[in-house]
Design an enzyme around this catalytic site. Sequence first.
Site, short mmCIF file in Angstrom:
data_model
loop_
_atom_site.label_atom_id
_atom_site.label_comp_id
_atom_site.label_asym_id
_atom_site.label_seq_id
_atom_site.Cartn_x
_atom_site.Cartn_y
_atom_site.Cartn_z
N GLY A 1 36.96 16.18 -16.30
CA GLY A 1 37.68 17.28 -16.96
C GLY A 1 38.58 16.75 -18.05
N ASN A 2 39.49 17.59 -18.51
CA ASN A 2 40.49 17.13 -19.48
C ASN A 2 41.78 17.91 -19.25
OD1 ASN A 2 40.52 19.56 -21.34
ND2 ASN A 2 38.37 18.98 -21.51
#
Length: 391
Positions: free
Chosen positions: A195-196
């Site tokens: 993810g980020n």
Amino acid sequence: MVVLLRFKIPILVRMLIRSGAVVKIIMTPAARSFVSPLVLETLSKNKVLHSISEESEWANHVMLGRWADLFLLAPASCNTLAKLAHGHCDNLLLAVLLSAVCPVVIAPAMDEDMWHHATTQKNLKTLAEIGYQMMEAEYGELASGLSGMGRMPEPETIFQTLSAHFKEKEILSGKKALVTAGPTYENIDPVRFIGNYSSGKMGVAIAKRLAHLGAKVELVLGPVQLEVSHPNIRVTKVRSAEQMFDACINIFPECEFAIMSAAVADYTPESVANEKIKKQEGSLQIQLKKTKDILKHLGTLKSPQQVLIGFALESKDEKAYAIRKLNEKNADAIVMNSIRTPGAGFAVDTNQVTIFEKDGVETAYELKPKEEVAQDIVEKMLTIYRQKFIE
Ligand code: CTP
């Protein structure tokens, strides 16, 4: 300030009346000691209201809240801001504000120390998050005789803000806008993902701004905790880049506008393990494949009637990369933010953007709360729309 207030509000009311607006005024008891209700009644040609039961007549706050196309709260005192931020309802003004179904513009005014107080700043933030359009207080002479932040914006500035609202609303009413926001999560196994740090706040602020101006917003939202509830916003929750792609491809053809602010993963695992991957000796390799570039794909589908805006988050050579994305993805504009700017980018409440347009125009904005950045982006989008289709 007493003198200025005495003049500022009547001047504003006169400007509004001259522009053809129908103006109804509510005054709090404190306001009545600054400006005579008679002056405002004469200028607005309407009875000034001040309490829920006036001379044994019931002032219907619900009907008033539904009557207006726009509600201006000016000057918004520290006290009224605090009460509104917490849903208090102990006078007619607050009752109408809490019943209002129209957009609300707030022009704060108070002394500098009160303006800088942590609770005031928190209340201003809460109100902006709720969806009220907050005007910046100005620097200048204050009620205390000191100079500083907290002065109510000039009548001309407020008038321009209200006029811009109606001009923007005229274009956006009934039109459809696609907005993407948040990160995407790419599953590795049942308990892990790539993810980020995107919080989705920028895109949600854009969606709220568009909705506030009457657009029908399709918000495609990655996995974030934000709850968005607005009658003009339909939320499609997605998790992966592929799900976001599918949602956007379905929605985009019906939209006049699209703003792609999501931080979409560029790579996703080749395959997702069905069981939790167990720890082993040595290193672990996960093979990744490229995701589809949603913005670029929409750029190939874009019709001459559509305006498409992308984002670029950069860490170096910002301008060159932003212009490359503008051209390669066939966008009408790219909103560039750099992680090198303190207070900009992911997971903060502020942002500092530069917008690059197709015709070479480049506009740099100051560091601001994301709600205000959203106003700038929507304003720029509408300028592009006007240049394309109206002028
Ligand atoms: N974008 C997209 N689909 C992707 C990747 C990005 O739609 N798979 C969009 C983003 O929503 C944004 C724009 O493309 O509007 C630029 O995203 P950014 O992450 O800055 O750039 P990338 O194109 O991914 O390139 P790079 O990561 O190499 O900077």
